[in-house]
Scaffold this motif. Sequence first.
Motif, short mmCIF file in Angstrom:
data_model
loop_
_atom_site.label_atom_id
_atom_site.label_comp_id
_atom_site.label_asym_id
_atom_site.label_seq_id
_atom_site.Cartn_x
_atom_site.Cartn_y
_atom_site.Cartn_z
N GLY A 36 0.80 -1.22 0.00
CA GLY A 36 0.00 0.00 0.00
C GLY A 36 0.82 1.27 0.00
O GLY A 36 0.48 2.23 -0.67
N ILE A 37 1.92 1.29 0.75
CA ILE A 37 2.78 2.48 0.80
C ILE A 37 3.39 2.75 -0.57
O ILE A 37 3.44 3.88 -1.04
CB ILE A 37 3.89 2.32 1.86
CG1 ILE A 37 3.25 2.23 3.25
CG2 ILE A 37 4.90 3.44 1.79
CD1 ILE A 37 4.21 1.84 4.34
N VAL A 38 3.82 1.69 -1.23
CA VAL A 38 4.40 1.82 -2.57
C VAL A 38 3.34 2.28 -3.56
O VAL A 38 3.59 3.15 -4.39
CB VAL A 38 5.03 0.48 -3.02
CG1 VAL A 38 5.54 0.57 -4.43
CG2 VAL A 38 6.14 0.07 -2.06
N LYS A 39 2.13 1.73 -3.43
CA LYS A 39 1.04 2.14 -4.32
C LYS A 39 0.69 3.61 -4.13
O LYS A 39 0.37 4.30 -5.10
CB LYS A 39 -0.19 1.27 -4.11
CG LYS A 39 -0.09 -0.06 -4.80
CD LYS A 39 -1.41 -0.76 -4.81
CE LYS A 39 -1.30 -2.07 -5.59
NZ LYS A 39 -2.57 -2.76 -5.68
N ARG A 40 0.76 4.10 -2.91
CA ARG A 40 0.47 5.50 -2.66
C ARG A 40 1.49 6.39 -3.37
O ARG A 40 1.14 7.39 -3.99
CB ARG A 40 0.48 5.77 -1.15
CG ARG A 40 -0.27 7.01 -0.77
CD ARG A 40 -0.55 7.12 0.71
NE ARG A 40 -0.92 5.83 1.27
CZ ARG A 40 -0.46 5.36 2.42
NH1 ARG A 40 0.36 6.07 3.14
NH2 ARG A 40 -0.84 4.18 2.88
N ALA A 41 2.76 6.00 -3.30
CA ALA A 41 3.81 6.76 -3.99
C ALA A 41 3.61 6.68 -5.51
O ALA A 41 3.80 7.67 -6.22
CB ALA A 41 5.18 6.22 -3.61
N MET A 42 3.21 5.51 -5.98
CA MET A 42 2.95 5.34 -7.42
C MET A 42 1.77 6.20 -7.86
O MET A 42 1.77 6.76 -8.96
CB MET A 42 2.70 3.86 -7.74
CG MET A 42 3.93 3.01 -7.62
SD MET A 42 3.59 1.24 -7.66
CE MET A 42 2.73 1.05 -9.18
N GLU A 43 0.76 6.31 -7.02
CA GLU A 43 -0.41 7.13 -7.32
C GLU A 43 -0.02 8.60 -7.43
O GLU A 43 -0.47 9.30 -8.33
CB GLU A 43 -1.49 6.95 -6.26
CG GLU A 43 -2.74 7.75 -6.50
CD GLU A 43 -3.51 7.32 -7.72
OE1 GLU A 43 -4.04 8.20 -8.43
OE2 GLU A 43 -3.60 6.12 -7.98
N GLU A 44 0.84 9.06 -6.53
CA GLU A 44 1.33 10.44 -6.60
C GLU A 44 2.10 10.67 -7.89
O GLU A 44 1.94 11.70 -8.55
CB GLU A 44 2.21 10.75 -5.40
CG GLU A 44 1.45 10.83 -4.10
CD GLU A 44 2.35 11.02 -2.90
OE1 GLU A 44 3.56 11.32 -3.09
OE2 GLU A 44 1.85 10.86 -1.78
#
Length: 74
Positions: A36-44
């Motif tokens: 999830g943390i990685v996905k949040r960065a990817m979303e940004e």
Amino acid sequence: MLGLILSNKESQEVEYLLKRELEELLLDLSDSRIDGIVKRAMEERYQMIFQLYRRFTTQSEYLKYVRQRQFSGK
């Protein structure tokens, strides 16, 4: 604010690169194995690249890459 002057061919190349990056990020964002943390960065990153892509394309082109739902972090 910065300015950039590109030839038509250079503009098409930047558009292509941004489109490929958006497609790759969309594929990775749909991968359930990614944390999830990685996905949040990817979303940004996706949002930033999408804003750039909007400047190079028509509305009908960039609407294909509008995210229907934002990452919830769960």
